[in-house]
Every structure is written in C-alpha cells, then in structure tokens.
Scaffold this active site. Structure first.
Site, short mmCIF file in Angstrom:
data_model
loop_
_atom_site.label_atom_id
_atom_site.label_comp_id
_atom_site.label_asym_id
_atom_site.label_seq_id
_atom_site.Cartn_x
_atom_site.Cartn_y
_atom_site.Cartn_z
N ASN A 85 -56.32 -39.64 -60.45
CA ASN A 85 -57.04 -38.34 -60.90
C ASN A 85 -57.50 -38.57 -62.30
O ASN A 85 -57.92 -37.46 -62.96
CB ASN A 85 -56.26 -37.43 -60.90
CG ASN A 85 -54.76 -37.36 -62.01
OD1 ASN A 85 -54.60 -38.40 -62.27
ND2 ASN A 85 -54.48 -36.21 -62.59
N THR A 87 -56.12 -38.98 -65.13
CA THR A 87 -55.18 -38.19 -65.82
C THR A 87 -55.60 -36.82 -66.26
O THR A 87 -55.15 -36.34 -67.26
CB THR A 87 -54.71 -38.94 -67.23
OG1 THR A 87 -55.96 -39.16 -68.07
CG2 THR A 87 -54.30 -40.48 -66.77
N HIS A 88 -56.62 -36.22 -65.48
CA HIS A 88 -57.17 -34.86 -65.63
C HIS A 88 -56.34 -34.01 -64.38
O HIS A 88 -56.64 -34.24 -63.48
CB HIS A 88 -58.59 -34.78 -65.52
CG HIS A 88 -59.29 -35.81 -66.41
ND1 HIS A 88 -59.15 -35.51 -67.61
CD2 HIS A 88 -60.07 -36.90 -66.26
CE1 HIS A 88 -60.12 -36.47 -68.42
NE2 HIS A 88 -60.59 -37.52 -67.37
N ARG A 89 -55.39 -33.23 -64.92
CA ARG A 89 -54.65 -32.35 -64.02
C ARG A 89 -55.22 -31.22 -63.95
O ARG A 89 -55.51 -30.21 -64.86
CB ARG A 89 -53.05 -31.99 -64.56
CG ARG A 89 -52.36 -33.38 -64.67
CD ARG A 89 -51.79 -33.60 -62.99
NE ARG A 89 -51.03 -32.63 -62.38
CZ ARG A 89 -49.58 -32.74 -62.69
NH1 ARG A 89 -49.07 -33.97 -63.15
NH2 ARG A 89 -48.85 -31.61 -62.10
#
Length: 208
Positions: A85, A87-89
C-alpha cells in the site's frame, strides 16, 4: 547500430534484470523497451532490491516478490506496481506516511504473479499483489486491480473481463496439458500446434 532502440527490438528479461526479488521462468519472456528504460528500471515500480535500495536501507517488513513466467509478452511502457500500500493507510485519518509510524502504516499486498504465455498491453498497469493467469491478455491502458483468470481478456479501468479466448472446456484442457512445463525438445515439437487452435490435435501430439 546494435545499440539503437527500435520497436522491432525487445529486451529478454532473463538477460537484464538483477533484482533478487524478481523471479522469472525460462528464457523467452520479453519487454518492448524501445520508448523507455529497461524492464527492471521502468516497468517494475517500488520493489526493494535495486542497487540503490540495497545500499540505502533494510526493509522493515517482508518484501513482496514478482514472479514472471515464460513466454510472457510485455508491451511498451507497461507498469507493474509493487510495494504493497506504499505506506498509505486508507483506514487511518491521515494518509501521510509519518516516519515514526512507518512500520505500522505498511500493508503488504502479496506476491505479484504473471503466468506463462500472458500478454500485457502497452501502458497497462498491474496493481500490487495481482495474479495473472496463463495465456491472459491485459489490454493496452488497462488498470488491473483483481486477479485475471487464465486465457481471459481484460480491459478498462478498473479492468474487467471482455471475453475469454477459448471456451471453458478448451481452457481446462489446455491448462491440463501444462505445455509451458514441457522440455525444450517437447515444446519445439508441438510449436506448430500452438500456432493454431485445434485442441484435439494438441492433445494427441502430447500423448503419442
């Protein structure tokens, strides 16, 4: 003249890539690199294991792998996204990858697998963790967000099945033959039958 790029020339993947997280089968898969850099530096994005990332840091999580089968045709300027992802939650209020929470912000998507004999069209994009089945066609410009079944043709954004290349029965028979796992000698012998669509003849040649 041999160093000049041209659309009639291709890059054989087994001859060029060095990233230990890219795995290929056989020696026939290619990338049409006339208008871009190499497969590893232009097509494969966000995959740890290139020269810079190996020297600059150690990953804090298990690295998803890229597997490319044999006889895969990859069109010009295609993109294979790796890196989960990134690191984009989306389930957090902030999408920003704050360094103090970077390990928790990363979510793996799993390995990306491109099956034998698949064709990825020009400027198609494959999202992380996708499995593309044997003999599938990814149309030019398609954005693939879900797994693609063997011998299916997908197009659009998000990519959807347009049709199947053959009937379900023929596809089952084709997959059962495992033609891409044959020895080089056996494959060479049936090659004329692969350039046709007579499943009966192909089966007969492999059992004779």
């Amino acid at each position: 003249m041999s160093d000049i790029k041209h659309w009639s020339k291709v890059e054989l993947l087994h001859q060029t890539h060095s990233n230990p997280n890219i795995h290929h089968t056989g020696t026939h898969s290619y990338y049409s690199n006339a208008w871009s850099e190499s497969f590893e530096h232009s097509v494969v994005r966000y995959l740890y294991g290139d020269a810079y990332s190996l020297q600059a840091w150690q990953p804090a999580w298990e690295v998803d792998q890229l597997y490319v089968g044999d006889y895969v045709c990859i069109g010009a300027e295609a993109v294979i996204l790796m890196g989960g992802n990134h690191t984009h939650r989306t389930d957090w209020f902030s999408l920003y990858p704050f360094m103090e929470n970077i390990e928790h912000s990363y979510q793996a998507k799993g390995d990306t697998i491109i099956g034998n004999g698949a064709w990825i069209g020009m400027r198609a994009m494959i999202m992380p963790g996708i499995c593309i089945g044997e003999g599938a066609i990814i149309a030019s410009g398609a954005i693939v967000t879900k797994d693609v079944e063997p011998y299916a043709i997908v197009a659009g954004n998000p990519a959807k099945v347009v049709k199947k290349r053959f009937s379900d029965t023929t596809i089952e028979r084709l997959l059962a033959l495992r033609v891409y796992e044959l020895s080089a000698e056996q494959f060479e012998r049936i090659k004329p039958l692969l350039c046709d669509a007579d499943i009966d003849a192909l089966e007969s040649a492999l059992v004779s």
